[in-house]
Write a protein that holds these residues in place. Structure first.
Motif, short mmCIF file in Angstrom:
data_model
loop_
_atom_site.label_atom_id
_atom_site.label_comp_id
_atom_site.label_asym_id
_atom_site.label_seq_id
_atom_site.Cartn_x
_atom_site.Cartn_y
_atom_site.Cartn_z
N LEU A 69 0.83 -1.20 0.00
CA LEU A 69 0.00 0.00 0.00
C LEU A 69 0.86 1.25 0.00
CD1 LEU A 69 -2.94 -0.81 2.44
CD2 LEU A 69 -2.98 -0.68 -0.05
N LYS A 70 1.95 1.20 0.76
CA LYS A 70 2.84 2.34 0.86
C LYS A 70 3.50 2.62 -0.48
CE LYS A 70 5.70 4.11 4.56
NZ LYS A 70 6.71 3.78 5.55
N ARG A 71 3.95 1.57 -1.14
CA ARG A 71 4.63 1.73 -2.43
C ARG A 71 3.67 2.24 -3.49
NH1 ARG A 71 7.40 -2.71 -5.26
NH2 ARG A 71 7.96 -0.98 -6.57
N TYR A 72 2.42 1.75 -3.42
CA TYR A 72 1.47 2.11 -4.47
C TYR A 72 0.57 3.28 -4.05
CZ TYR A 72 2.96 -1.62 -7.52
OH TYR A 72 3.70 -2.39 -8.36
N LYS A 73 1.03 4.06 -3.05
CA LYS A 73 0.27 5.20 -2.54
C LYS A 73 -0.19 6.13 -3.68
CE LYS A 73 2.70 8.17 -0.38
NZ LYS A 73 3.78 8.58 0.53
N LEU A 74 0.77 6.47 -4.55
CA LEU A 74 0.50 7.41 -5.64
C LEU A 74 -0.58 6.86 -6.58
CD1 LEU A 74 1.77 10.13 -6.64
CD2 LEU A 74 3.10 8.76 -8.23
N VAL A 75 -0.48 5.57 -6.88
CA VAL A 75 -1.47 4.94 -7.77
C VAL A 75 -2.84 4.98 -7.12
CG1 VAL A 75 -2.07 2.84 -9.05
CG2 VAL A 75 0.32 3.37 -8.60
N ILE A 76 -2.90 4.70 -5.82
CA ILE A 76 -4.18 4.66 -5.12
C ILE A 76 -4.82 6.05 -5.10
CG2 ILE A 76 -5.28 4.22 -2.89
CD1 ILE A 76 -2.96 2.08 -2.50
N ILE A 77 -4.01 7.08 -4.81
CA ILE A 77 -4.54 8.45 -4.80
C ILE A 77 -5.06 8.84 -6.18
CG2 ILE A 77 -3.94 10.89 -4.49
CD1 ILE A 77 -1.86 9.95 -2.40
N ALA A 78 -4.26 8.56 -7.20
CA ALA A 78 -4.65 8.92 -8.56
C ALA A 78 -5.92 8.19 -8.98
CB ALA A 78 -3.50 8.61 -9.54
N ALA A 79 -5.99 6.91 -8.63
CA ALA A 79 -7.17 6.12 -9.00
C ALA A 79 -8.41 6.63 -8.28
CB ALA A 79 -6.93 4.64 -8.69
N ALA A 80 -8.22 7.07 -7.03
CA ALA A 80 -9.35 7.61 -6.27
C ALA A 80 -9.85 8.90 -6.93
CB ALA A 80 -8.93 7.88 -4.83
N ALA A 81 -8.91 9.76 -7.35
CA ALA A 81 -9.28 11.01 -8.02
C ALA A 81 -10.06 10.71 -9.30
CB ALA A 81 -8.02 11.82 -8.35
N LEU A 82 -9.59 9.70 -10.02
CA LEU A 82 -10.27 9.28 -11.25
C LEU A 82 -11.68 8.78 -10.94
CD1 LEU A 82 -9.67 9.02 -14.26
CD2 LEU A 82 -8.96 6.68 -13.87
N GLY A 83 -11.81 8.07 -9.83
CA GLY A 83 -13.11 7.56 -9.40
C GLY A 83 -14.07 8.70 -9.11
N VAL A 84 -13.58 9.72 -8.40
CA VAL A 84 -14.41 10.89 -8.08
C VAL A 84 -14.87 11.57 -9.37
CG1 VAL A 84 -14.36 13.21 -7.07
CG2 VAL A 84 -13.34 11.28 -5.83
N LEU A 85 -13.94 11.71 -10.30
CA LEU A 85 -14.24 12.34 -11.59
C LEU A 85 -15.34 11.56 -12.32
CD1 LEU A 85 -12.92 14.83 -12.77
CD2 LEU A 85 -11.53 13.37 -14.21
N LEU A 86 -15.20 10.23 -12.31
CA LEU A 86 -16.17 9.37 -13.00
C LEU A 86 -17.56 9.47 -12.38
CD1 LEU A 86 -14.25 6.08 -13.86
CD2 LEU A 86 -15.57 7.48 -15.44
N LEU A 87 -17.58 9.65 -11.05
CA LEU A 87 -18.86 9.73 -10.34
C LEU A 87 -19.58 11.04 -10.61
CD1 LEU A 87 -18.39 8.18 -6.77
CD2 LEU A 87 -20.08 7.55 -8.50
N PHE A 88 -18.83 12.15 -10.57
CA PHE A 88 -19.48 13.46 -10.58
C PHE A 88 -19.41 14.19 -11.92
CE2 PHE A 88 -18.43 12.63 -6.11
CZ PHE A 88 -19.70 12.77 -5.56
N TRP A 89 -18.35 13.94 -12.70
CA TRP A 89 -18.26 14.57 -14.03
C TRP A 89 -18.02 13.47 -15.05
CZ3 TRP A 89 -15.80 16.63 -9.71
CH2 TRP A 89 -16.26 17.88 -9.28
N ARG A 90 -19.09 12.73 -15.32
CA ARG A 90 -18.96 11.50 -16.06
C ARG A 90 -18.16 11.62 -17.38
NH1 ARG A 90 -21.39 7.00 -14.53
NH2 ARG A 90 -20.41 5.41 -15.79
N SER A 91 -18.51 12.62 -18.22
CA SER A 91 -17.86 12.67 -19.54
C SER A 91 -16.37 12.98 -19.42
CB SER A 91 -18.55 13.69 -20.45
OG SER A 91 -18.41 14.98 -19.90
N LEU A 92 -16.03 13.87 -18.48
CA LEU A 92 -14.61 14.16 -18.25
C LEU A 92 -13.88 12.92 -17.75
CD1 LEU A 92 -14.30 17.67 -16.54
CD2 LEU A 92 -13.26 16.91 -18.68
#
Lengths: 183, 159
Positions: free
Chosen positions: A9-32
């Motif tokens: 988890l520590k090593r992949y911290k950056l991936v997890i944060i980025a993926a979470a941001a992408l998830g938020v984007l997908l939820l609230f601004w679908r086309s973006l």
């Protein structure tokens, strides 16, 4: 099992944060979000095409090129020849700038001089020949040639300044780090 | 094309190496994997972040912000956008040409291309891993400043 999870988890911290941001984007601004996923997949393909061969070539270089050879051509006493070779190596490269860092680590491990490493990174970023041809066709020869002519002294100057900003002790640490990273 | 060539050359070298010395080749491939695995998390994180950033940008938006009349503020914006984004050359150059046609200024495009190539904000974690924070900051900072000089000269020579 649990012991392996935390470092992972520590090593992949950056991936997890980025993926979470992408998830938020997908939820609230679908086309973006969908657009972002598409671009990410495209970059992933890009990376898959360039990065694995670079690392394999580096592995082979590490095994087959003796340290003495590298020291002779790019080491402390390599002079102007070393700078020119570093720029040619960087210019002939394929792939984005982040591909240059692992190559630099192996060159350092093999005993290339620090200022030559800086010249190599500079050349990889700006004077790549395949990119240059592409630039000519897209933006015209005048634009591309002008940029190239300004960039060559520029990367040498930047390399020179960078070389001055790091102390000998810091350089030593960077070389040690390169040893580890180049495995 | 360039990329398939890279694979071809790599495979050729593996075959030659394997033919010459099996054991050494195995060690080389193991080293390659280890070095790759070392940096993989940074690569993956960057790829997703780039996707998110680029989703917000398109040629119309870009040419509106960095048009001919935008002057030095436009140059600054162009350099910042170039510094943040990570676009492969064969996408960036046609895009730059397109933006130029839709009204962007030469000076702004010069700054954009230069910063795009030399400055890497999203690849900063990778650079830091190899060169440490201090050197990565210096290199990117100097390259960023340098792209203004490039913009100025391109405007004088080409414009």
């Amino acid at each position: 099992m649990m012991r392996g999870v935390v470092p992972f988890l520590k090593r992949y911290k950056l991936v997890i944060i980025a993926a979470a941001a992408l998830g938020v984007l997908l939820l609230f601004w679908r086309s973006l979000g969908i657009k972002a996923v598409g671009i990410s997949l495209f970059s992933f393909k890009e990376m898959a095409l360039v990065i694995p061969p670079i690392f394999i070539l580096l592995g082979l270089l590490d095994v087959w090129v003796p340290r003495e050879t590298m020291v002779k051509y790019m080491g402390e006493r390599s002079g102007v020849k070393g700078v020119i070779l570093a720029i040619i190596l960087g210019s002939a490269a394929a792939g984005p700038l982040y591909g240059a860092f692992p190559v630099a680590a192996v060159l350092m491990k093999k005993g290339a001089k620090f200022s030559n490493i800086m010249a190599f990174i500079g050349a990889w970023s700006t004077t790549k020949i395949p990119m240059f041809l592409f630039e000519i066709s897209a933006l015209g020869a005048k634009f591309a040639v002008t940029r190239m002519l300004v960039d060559i002294p520029g990367i040498i100057l930047i390399g020179y300044i960078l070389n001055k900003t790091v102390s000998d002790k810091e350089k030593e640490q960077l070389y040690e780090r390169a040893q580890e990273l180049a495995a | 094309m360039e990329n398939y060539l890279l694979y071809g050359v790599t495979i050729l070298f593996i075959i030659i190496s394997f033919y010459k010395d099996r054991k050494k080749t195995k060690i080389a491939l193991k080293k390659a994997w280890k070095a790759f695995e070392n940096i993989l998390p940074e690569f993956l994180g960057i790829i997703i972040m780039v996707g998110i950033v680029l989703a917000f940008l398109n040629p119309e938006v870009v040419s509106k912000i960095i048009g001919k009349q935008s002057g030095w503020p436009g140059v600054l914006i162009a350099a910042v956008v170039g510094a943040i984004t990570l676009i492969p050359g064969f996408v960036a150059f046609p895009m730059a040409a397109m933006v130029l046609q839709s009204g962007a200024g030469l000076m702004q495009i010069g700054a954009f291309v230069s910063a795009l190539m030399m400055v890497g904000v999203v690849t900063f974690p990778v650079e830091t891993k190899y060169f440490g924070k201090k050197l990565a900051l210096w290199r990117n900072g100097l390259a960023f400043l340098f792209s203004f000089l490039v913009a100025f000269i391109i405007e004088k020579v080409v414009g």
